[in-house]
Design a protein around this motif. Sequence first.
Motif, PDB file in Angstrom:
ATOM      1  N   PHE A   1       0.840  -1.181   0.000  1.00 60.79           N
ATOM      2  CA  PHE A   1       0.000   0.000   0.000  1.00 60.79           C
ATOM      3  C   PHE A   1       0.885   1.244   0.000  1.00 60.79           C
ATOM      4  CE2 PHE A   1      -3.075  -3.112   1.553  1.00 60.79           C
ATOM      5  CZ  PHE A   1      -4.191  -2.768   0.788  1.00 60.79           C
ATOM      6  N   ASP A   2       0.496   2.226  -0.805  1.00 65.91           N
ATOM      7  CA  ASP A   2       1.296   3.444  -0.965  1.00 65.91           C
ATOM      8  C   ASP A   2       0.984   4.499   0.087  1.00 65.91           C
ATOM      9  OD1 ASP A   2       2.674   2.842  -3.632  1.00 65.91           O
ATOM     10  OD2 ASP A   2       0.568   2.491  -4.113  1.00 65.91           O
ATOM     11  N   ALA A   3      -0.156   4.391   0.751  1.00 62.75           N
ATOM     12  CA  ALA A   3      -0.538   5.323   1.815  1.00 62.75           C
ATOM     13  C   ALA A   3      -1.607   4.643   2.666  1.00 62.75           C
ATOM     14  CB  ALA A   3      -1.066   6.634   1.245  1.00 62.75           C
ATOM     15  N   THR A   4      -1.837   5.207   3.853  1.00 64.32           N
ATOM     16  CA  THR A   4      -2.812   4.629   4.781  1.00 64.32           C
ATOM     17  C   THR A   4      -3.655   5.733   5.394  1.00 64.32           C
ATOM     18  OG1 THR A   4      -1.316   2.798   5.341  1.00 64.32           O
ATOM     19  CG2 THR A   4      -3.111   3.247   6.871  1.00 64.32           C
ATOM     20  N   PHE A   5      -4.940   5.446   5.535  1.00 65.00           N
ATOM     21  CA  PHE A   5      -5.865   6.349   6.213  1.00 65.00           C
ATOM     22  C   PHE A   5      -6.444   5.627   7.421  1.00 65.00           C
ATOM     23  CE2 PHE A   5     -10.277   7.582   7.022  1.00 65.00           C
ATOM     24  CZ  PHE A   5     -10.139   8.941   7.246  1.00 65.00           C
ATOM     25  N   ILE A   6      -6.446   6.286   8.577  1.00 65.35           N
ATOM     26  CA  ILE A   6      -6.997   5.701   9.800  1.00 65.35           C
ATOM     27  C   ILE A   6      -8.253   6.460  10.187  1.00 65.35           C
ATOM     28  CG2 ILE A   6      -6.583   5.145  12.228  1.00 65.35           C
ATOM     29  CD1 ILE A   6      -3.607   5.091  11.630  1.00 65.35           C
ATOM     30  N   GLY A   7      -9.387   5.774  10.149  1.00 64.27           N
ATOM     31  CA  GLY A   7     -10.668   6.374  10.529  1.00 64.27           C
ATOM     32  C   GLY A   7     -11.475   5.398  11.361  1.00 64.27           C
ATOM     33  N   ILE A   8     -10.925   5.024  12.518  1.00 65.88           N
ATOM     34  CA  ILE A   8     -11.511   3.936  13.309  1.00 65.88           C
ATOM     35  C   ILE A   8     -12.585   4.409  14.284  1.00 65.88           C
ATOM     36  CG2 ILE A   8      -9.520   2.417  13.108  1.00 65.88           C
ATOM     37  CD1 ILE A   8      -8.538   3.410  15.785  1.00 65.88           C
ATOM     38  N   GLY A   9     -12.912   5.704  14.279  1.00 66.28           N
ATOM     39  CA  GLY A   9     -14.028   6.181  15.075  1.00 66.28           C
ATOM     40  C   GLY A   9     -13.739   6.271  16.560  1.00 66.28           C
ATOM     41  N   ALA A  10     -14.814   6.435  17.331  1.00 71.95           N
ATOM     42  CA  ALA A  10     -14.733   6.536  18.800  1.00 71.95           C
ATOM     43  C   ALA A  10     -15.781   5.607  19.379  1.00 71.95           C
ATOM     44  CB  ALA A  10     -14.966   7.983  19.237  1.00 71.95           C
TER      45      ALA A  10
ATOM     46  N   VAL B   1     -11.816   9.581  15.427  1.00 70.22           N
ATOM     47  CA  VAL B   1     -10.534   9.216  16.030  1.00 70.22           C
ATOM     48  C   VAL B   1      -9.581  10.409  16.026  1.00 70.22           C
ATOM     49  CG1 VAL B   1      -9.351   8.443  13.921  1.00 70.22           C
ATOM     50  CG2 VAL B   1      -8.801   7.380  16.125  1.00 70.22           C
ATOM     51  N   TYR B   2      -9.877  11.416  15.224  1.00 72.30           N
ATOM     52  CA  TYR B   2      -9.068  12.635  15.163  1.00 72.30           C
ATOM     53  C   TYR B   2      -9.710  13.781  15.946  1.00 72.30           C
ATOM     54  CZ  TYR B   2      -7.222  16.968  13.117  1.00 72.30           C
ATOM     55  OH  TYR B   2      -6.695  18.221  12.942  1.00 72.30           O
ATOM     56  N   THR B   3     -11.017  13.947  15.806  1.00 72.88           N
ATOM     57  CA  THR B   3     -11.706  15.078  16.436  1.00 72.88           C
ATOM     58  C   THR B   3     -12.325  14.743  17.778  1.00 72.88           C
ATOM     59  OG1 THR B   3     -13.784  14.522  15.330  1.00 72.88           O
ATOM     60  CG2 THR B   3     -12.303  16.034  14.178  1.00 72.88           C
ATOM     61  N   GLY B   4     -12.481  13.450  18.090  1.00 73.31           N
ATOM     62  CA  GLY B   4     -13.392  13.062  19.144  1.00 73.31           C
ATOM     63  C   GLY B   4     -14.793  12.979  18.570  1.00 73.31           C
ATOM     64  N   PRO B   5     -15.784  12.531  19.354  1.00 75.00           N
ATOM     65  CA  PRO B   5     -17.143  12.364  18.817  1.00 75.00           C
ATOM     66  C   PRO B   5     -17.662  13.647  18.176  1.00 75.00           C
ATOM     67  CG  PRO B   5     -16.965  11.394  20.994  1.00 75.00           C
ATOM     68  CD  PRO B   5     -15.696  12.129  20.774  1.00 75.00           C
ATOM     69  N   ASP B   6     -18.095  13.538  16.934  1.00 79.55           N
ATOM     70  CA  ASP B   6     -18.551  14.705  16.177  1.00 79.55           C
ATOM     71  C   ASP B   6     -19.657  14.270  15.234  1.00 79.55           C
ATOM     72  OD1 ASP B   6     -18.723  17.285  15.246  1.00 79.55           O
ATOM     73  OD2 ASP B   6     -16.617  17.469  14.718  1.00 79.55           O
ATOM     74  N   LEU B   7     -20.057  15.167  14.350  1.00 75.46           N
ATOM     75  CA  LEU B   7     -21.162  14.914  13.438  1.00 75.46           C
ATOM     76  C   LEU B   7     -20.750  13.995  12.297  1.00 75.46           C
ATOM     77  CD1 LEU B   7     -22.462  18.587  13.063  1.00 75.46           C
ATOM     78  CD2 LEU B   7     -23.122  16.888  14.785  1.00 75.46           C
ATOM     79  N   VAL B   8     -21.733  13.264  11.762  1.00 76.09           N
ATOM     80  CA  VAL B   8     -21.492  12.430  10.585  1.00 76.09           C
ATOM     81  C   VAL B   8     -21.006  13.292   9.420  1.00 76.09           C
ATOM     82  CG1 VAL B   8     -22.621  10.996   8.835  1.00 76.09           C
ATOM     83  CG2 VAL B   8     -23.126  10.628  11.256  1.00 76.09           C
ATOM     84  N   ILE B   9     -21.639  14.448   9.219  1.00 79.70           N
ATOM     85  CA  ILE B   9     -21.269  15.311   8.094  1.00 79.70           C
ATOM     86  C   ILE B   9     -19.856  15.858   8.269  1.00 79.70           C
ATOM     87  CG2 ILE B   9     -22.256  17.396   9.114  1.00 79.70           C
ATOM     88  CD1 ILE B   9     -22.362  16.409   5.393  1.00 79.70           C
ATOM     89  N   SER B  10     -19.399  16.050   9.503  1.00 82.92           N
ATOM     90  CA  SER B  10     -18.025  16.507   9.732  1.00 82.92           C
ATOM     91  C   SER B  10     -17.035  15.419   9.353  1.00 82.92           C
ATOM     92  CB  SER B  10     -17.837  16.897  11.200  1.00 82.92           C
ATOM     93  OG  SER B  10     -18.666  17.987  11.551  1.00 82.92           O
ATOM     94  N   ALA B  11     -17.347  14.172   9.701  1.00 78.93           N
ATOM     95  CA  ALA B  11     -16.476  13.058   9.333  1.00 78.93           C
ATOM     96  C   ALA B  11     -16.397  12.910   7.815  1.00 78.93           C
ATOM     97  CB  ALA B  11     -16.982  11.765   9.975  1.00 78.93           C
ATOM     98  N   ILE B  12     -17.524  13.103   7.131  1.00 79.79           N
ATOM     99  CA  ILE B  12     -17.549  13.007   5.671  1.00 79.79           C
ATOM    100  C   ILE B  12     -16.683  14.108   5.058  1.00 79.79           C
ATOM    101  CG2 ILE B  12     -19.040  13.307   3.657  1.00 79.79           C
ATOM    102  CD1 ILE B  12     -21.264  11.931   5.324  1.00 79.79           C
TER     103      ILE B  12
END
Length: 703
Positions: free
Chosen positions: A381-390, A583-594
């Motif tokens: 893999f050439d890059a990795t994204f981590i979005g594992i939530g809270a 996982v970056y912001t803490g619990p936030d809105l679905v639209i913010s994660a998008i």
Amino acid sequence: MILTSGLTLFGIGLLAAAILGVASRLLFVKEDPRIALIEDNLPGANCGGCGFPGCSGAAAAIVAGKAPATVCIVSDAEASARVAAIMGQEVLEREPELAVRDCTGGLRADDAFHYEGALDCRAAHLLYGGSKACPEGCLGLGTCVRACPFDAIHMGPEGLPVIDPAQCKACGNCVAACPRGVIAVSGMTARLLHLNQTTDCLAPCRQKCPAQINIPRYIEQIKAGDYDGAVMTIKERNPLLVTCGRVCPRPCETMCRRQYVDETVGINMLKRFVADRELHSGSRLPVPCAKDTGKRVAVIGGGPAGLSCAYFLRRLGHSPVIFDAMPALGGQTRYGIPEYRLPKADLDWEIQGILDLGIEARLNTKFGKDFTLASLREEGFDATFIGIGAWQASGMYAEGEDLDGVMGGIEFLTAHALGQKPETGNKVIVVGGGNTAIDAARTCVRLGAEVTLMYRRTRAEMPADVEEIVGAEDEGVKFRFLAAPARVIGDENGKATHLEFYEMELGEPDDSGRRRPVKKEGSEQRMEASLIIPAIGQKPDLGCLYDDGEGECPLETTRWQTIVADPDTFETAIPGVFTAGDVYTGPDLVISAIGDGRKAARSIHYHLTRGDIPVPETTQKGMIPYTLFKEIDFVERKKRAVLPHLCHGDDRNCTFNEVEGSLSEEEARAEADRCLRCGLVCYDRDLREEPFLPDLRDQTKDA
């Protein structure tokens, strides 16, 4: 005499011929035959749009290496391929581009002063930036029209340039001529990568939207009956419009200028209307993707942030693979939002549309156990994204909360979504005031329990959506305000039976701006409970980043258990590893994660294709102050639409059928008509005395 003269002239002629013969050999310049061949394959338009003097000049430039084989903006891809073949080159397919206008002002925009100078936008701009009150708006003098060599632009009836896509060759002459940056040459990739700029025509609603959706455009498309166009406008920023049409708390509507006239425009209900129209149409609108780049990206987490990141990476031509620990994708939208708000069949349909773009998903695959950052690199893999939530529930910090019969809010909702049927008993106490608390309470009502929601502040301070609070009241949830848990009391078997709590009173405001709850001494009381659900917060579970739960974390983290990353690029301390979402912001809105998932995909794209990640200085990060005025004149009052309810009375309390429905077409068109089509400072007026404005519609090429 005549003979002598003739012989003299003949001799002179012979001498001239001899001199010319010698000169032709000494001064002869041999023309490269490729120039003629290339010129034969050019259209002969001699328009100069390529920047060279006619097609012969362009052909010479191509042979000299001063211009690419694709320099001609008039010829098609086949002609470019023929030119490239003559030069021994290969032409790669380039996505179509067009000139686009980013301004909605025109004749409705106010003048700061009366301008009587040269009818040229560049000249007018030199005088205090031009007469328009909007600092970024079109000056309307038609300089772009005169600059276009293809008659692809004309001034429309609204005093704004109108671009004919059939004639536009994306030469960029209009861009160079515009002193305000109102026109740009743009293709699909450029649109997907674009971040809101303070120089853009940004209505307040668009500034506030975490996903940066062009809200005025899709509402105007709905008003015109172009529903497919509205869907595609939204999908340039948000691939989960069916989901957001149901669960988004609509931060955009808090900035809608219409609220200073009557009520805000139903922005989200309009999004839901077009999303549901596609959902129930029996087919999907085709979503274009750029040519494959051969780059692979690992996306860890299949929630809103991960799905958004993967979607935009795929559209940009890369090959993302989603890794998720759960049996199905969706993250909190699947396991944290009950069926009555978001039917799982609708969520499945939407996620499948994302995967159908060519995205692989590996389910039941746990980060830190089944794979690691190192193993992903080894896999290529050439890059990795981590979005594992809270996913880790915060505790109540109350004695006895580890007893049987105490279950975290997200844990309870996830168990229910997985079909595990958690036991509620007859009396449930939900502790908290957010949407998770409301969702848990309304779910327990549907499971037959008597539910009390306990919150340490008053109703006015509850962070949950007002509609959700009202819905819970309608369904019989009881509220106990100004109360906070003290300890959980259990029986001899270790089963919770009561919750002891304190009465509270509000003191001074805290960092959130809400008044801080203060315990009343001696106010302890008990409340019977068969199940206690703390829903007072969530945090990421970062155990996956450690080897066997021990050792040092390879990423920098905060005391709130979130991952640290660059706020502009979302790149972590490890180059090539990016993050976004809860996982970056803490619990936030679905639209913010998008929205952040798209921004992370943008950064990954630049990281893979050019090595650096550009973030313009004019990138919009907060609301633009001068656009936030509240004096809205000459606008008629119009009633806001109301979403229909599909379930009523006891039907809502005993089933998980969806509660709210969608607008009808007639209602949607009427609601779209309430939009003021705002720009930075302009908006549509229904009634007004028109100030003096010069008629610019005929002042184009002849001016």
